[in-house]
Design a protein around this motif. Structure first.
Motif, PDB file in Angstrom:
ATOM      1  N   ILE A 259      31.913  44.509  35.221  1.00  0.00           N
ATOM      2  CA  ILE A 259      32.583  43.253  34.883  1.00  0.00           C
ATOM      3  C   ILE A 259      33.997  43.228  35.475  1.00  0.00           C
ATOM      4  O   ILE A 259      34.446  42.211  35.989  1.00  0.00           O
ATOM      5  CB  ILE A 259      32.636  43.060  33.356  1.00  0.00           C
ATOM      6  N   ALA A 260      34.698  44.343  35.401  1.00  0.00           N
ATOM      7  CA  ALA A 260      36.061  44.386  35.951  1.00  0.00           C
ATOM      8  C   ALA A 260      36.419  45.802  36.379  1.00  0.00           C
ATOM      9  O   ALA A 260      35.895  46.775  35.836  1.00  0.00           O
ATOM     10  CB  ALA A 260      37.064  43.878  34.924  1.00  0.00           C
ATOM     11  N   PHE A 261      37.323  45.883  37.352  1.00  0.00           N
ATOM     12  CA  PHE A 261      37.770  47.183  37.864  1.00  0.00           C
ATOM     13  C   PHE A 261      39.267  47.088  38.114  1.00  0.00           C
ATOM     14  O   PHE A 261      39.753  46.110  38.662  1.00  0.00           O
ATOM     15  CB  PHE A 261      37.029  47.515  39.159  1.00  0.00           C
ATOM     16  N   GLY A 266      47.425  48.043  38.674  1.00  0.00           N
ATOM     17  CA  GLY A 266      47.217  48.111  37.229  1.00  0.00           C
ATOM     18  C   GLY A 266      46.594  46.873  36.611  1.00  0.00           C
ATOM     19  O   GLY A 266      46.621  46.705  35.401  1.00  0.00           O
ATOM     20  N   ASN A 267      46.016  46.007  37.433  1.00  0.00           N
ATOM     21  CA  ASN A 267      45.333  44.831  36.880  1.00  0.00           C
ATOM     22  C   ASN A 267      43.815  44.982  36.975  1.00  0.00           C
ATOM     23  O   ASN A 267      43.299  45.407  37.996  1.00  0.00           O
ATOM     24  CB  ASN A 267      45.762  43.562  37.621  1.00  0.00           C
ATOM     25  N   MET A 268      43.137  44.586  35.914  1.00  0.00           N
ATOM     26  CA  MET A 268      41.679  44.635  35.913  1.00  0.00           C
ATOM     27  C   MET A 268      41.133  43.345  36.516  1.00  0.00           C
ATOM     28  O   MET A 268      41.137  42.302  35.869  1.00  0.00           O
ATOM     29  CB  MET A 268      41.157  44.730  34.474  1.00  0.00           C
ATOM     30  N   HIS A 269      40.678  43.441  37.767  1.00  0.00           N
ATOM     31  CA  HIS A 269      40.137  42.260  38.430  1.00  0.00           C
ATOM     32  C   HIS A 269      38.679  42.049  38.047  1.00  0.00           C
ATOM     33  O   HIS A 269      37.888  42.994  38.073  1.00  0.00           O
ATOM     34  CB  HIS A 269      40.226  42.419  39.949  1.00  0.00           C
ATOM     35  N   ILE A 270      38.353  40.817  37.719  1.00  0.00           N
ATOM     36  CA  ILE A 270      36.960  40.516  37.396  1.00  0.00           C
ATOM     37  C   ILE A 270      36.126  40.603  38.667  1.00  0.00           C
ATOM     38  O   ILE A 270      36.548  40.150  39.731  1.00  0.00           O
ATOM     39  CB  ILE A 270      36.859  39.134  36.731  1.00  0.00           C
ATOM     40  N   ASN A 271      34.965  41.206  38.549  1.00  0.00           N
ATOM     41  CA  ASN A 271      34.059  41.369  39.685  1.00  0.00           C
ATOM     42  C   ASN A 271      33.334  40.037  39.897  1.00  0.00           C
ATOM     43  O   ASN A 271      32.159  39.891  39.580  1.00  0.00           O
ATOM     44  CB  ASN A 271      33.076  42.498  39.357  1.00  0.00           C
TER      45      ASN A 271
END
Ligand code: ZN
Length: 425
Positions: A259-261, A266-271
């Motif tokens: 779902i996110a990486f 340091g930001n969780m990007h949505i896949n």
């Protein structure tokens, strides 16, 4: 060199389309938000019409829906929500009747009771792996590089052998039990590793061991990735100190895919090429855009989340929307003497404590009786800090809950997922 070859041979055999997907994802990572959303809409329309045509479950559910008429992503709201119960109850009916060339059987352990067993086609499986490898590439890591892996321990000796063999093929090693010696050996092996991944509680334990006993620090770690468990604020400093890099998180579930990486900023990007994420009443609702064998459409995964504002631009350059935080698991209520509260309150209590007073604690809360809670803390607390904690607890539960605070409690990591709230009610 040899490891790379073995890894790639295995990969080509199991996941022939992975290279194609990886190349695609490395290209789409430069897309604008407009391009990403156009791709999502196209995938959504084709997924919905495929599900409607080939799955008995969706044939019924989508009877009145015409995906060809969807003109924007907002039209997804026409589709019904899919609950975890729906998925368990109708597993057979949800599967599409279509001849996929190659499928894998996937099993996920439900948090309570029955596991979910379903089929995932090679393309969706490869897409998911490619998504993980793209995330690695943001940290200059290649999957075949030497890595240390933290996972559960429940292996018999014969099974250990098999696991070790499979690990060796993936240039991977892991800890097999929770005794200090096993951890020390593992830490020694980390000297040659390039990345570390697995349960964040175990990564934290090994970091603590390195720091407390002043063991030689691994010098070549490029990425530390925590999965499956909450990454507490208290973990972060310890891990950075031991391994020289911050712990990053990967968020996903087997049935939804990644779902996110987290990127290097340091930001969780949505896949976004793989999932559509909606936030409804603070809860995540996910659509898996790639899996056709077992369509997961508007699925209530069971986590509370907070999405970042869509205006926020990450300095890494990727336009993918950002998941600000996974705030907690849904479903477990906290019972007061009179009222019922969401377990999300614990998240706020400890977040406030960290933000307002810089008190970072590792916690596990246990409820065995209505109106009573036990707060287990790994750290020791001085009287002043304990007073602060009591104030926070009081501001959420007032006098409806009696509780005790137990400092210096070691959680048994590795036994099960390290839940922050356990209810026996
Ligand atoms: Zn970024």
């Amino acid at each position: 060199m040899l490891h790379k070859l073995i890894f790639q041979l295995g990969e080509r055999f199991r996941n022939p389309s992975i290279r194609k997907w990886f190349a695609f994802l490395k290209q789409s990572e430069n897309w604008s938000i407009k391009e990403l959303e156009a791709y999502q809409l196209k995938q959504l329309k084709s997924l919905v019409s495929f599900a409607k045509a080939h799955s008995d479950y969706y044939k019924e559910k989508f009877a009145a829906i015409d995906p060809a008429s969807f003109s924007s992503l907002a039209d997804i709201a026409q589709l019904p929500i899919l609950s975890k119960e729906d998925v368990l109850l109708h597993t057979e009916k949800i599967h599409t009747k279509h001849n996929f060339k190659k499928v894998f059987k996937a099993t996920t352990s439900g948090s309570s009771g029955d596991p979910l067993v379903y089929e995932r086609e090679e393309s969706a499986d490869s897409f998911n792996r490619a998504s993980i490898f793209r995330g690695y590439s943001w940290h200059n890591v290649q999957a075949h590089e030497r890595n240390g892996y933290f996972w559960g321990f429940d292996f018999s000796t014969s099974k250990q052998f098999k696991v070790k063999l499979l690990d060796a093929l993936q240039n991977r090693f892991r800890v097999f039990d929770y005794k200090e010696n096993a951890f020390k050996k593992f830490v020694k092996k980390l000297q040659r590793a390039r990345y570390i991944h697995g349960y964040s509680s175990m990564i934290y334990q090994s970091a603590k061991l390195i720091n407390d006993q002043k063991l030689p620090k691994p010098k070549h770690i490029k990425m530390v990735k925590g999965t499956s468990e909450k990454i507490y604020d208290s973990y972060k400093e310890e891990i950075k100190k031991a391994f020289g890099v911050p712990i990053i998180s990967e968020y996903g579930a087997a049935e939804t895919g990644i779902i996110a990486f987290e990127c290097a900023e340091g930001n969780m990007h949505i896949n976004m090429e793989g999932v559509i994420v909606e936030e409804i009443d603070n809860q995540i609702v996910v659509t898996n855009l790639q899996m056709k064998t077992f369509p997961i459409i508007r699925y209530q995964l069971g986590d509370y989340i907070e999405l970042a504002s869509k205006d926020i631009k990450c300095s890494c350059g990727k336009a993918h929307y950002i998941l600000k935080e996974v705030t907690g698991r849904i479903g477990e209520n906290v019972y007061g003497k009179k009222e019922i509260y969401p377990s999300l309150y614990f998240y706020y209590i400890f977040k406030n404590l960290a933000n307002k007073h810089n008190i970072k604690l590792t916690y596990q809360i246990i409820q065995k009786e209505k109106g009573i809670l036990i707060f287990n803390l790994e750290e020791n607390l001085n009287t002043k800090d304990e007073q602060k904690l009591r104030q926070e607890i009081h501001s959420y539960f007032a006098n409806d809950i009696a509780y005790s605070i137990c400092p210096n409690v070691q959680k048994n990591a590795g036994k099960q997922k390290n839940k922050s709230f356990i209810s026996y009610l």
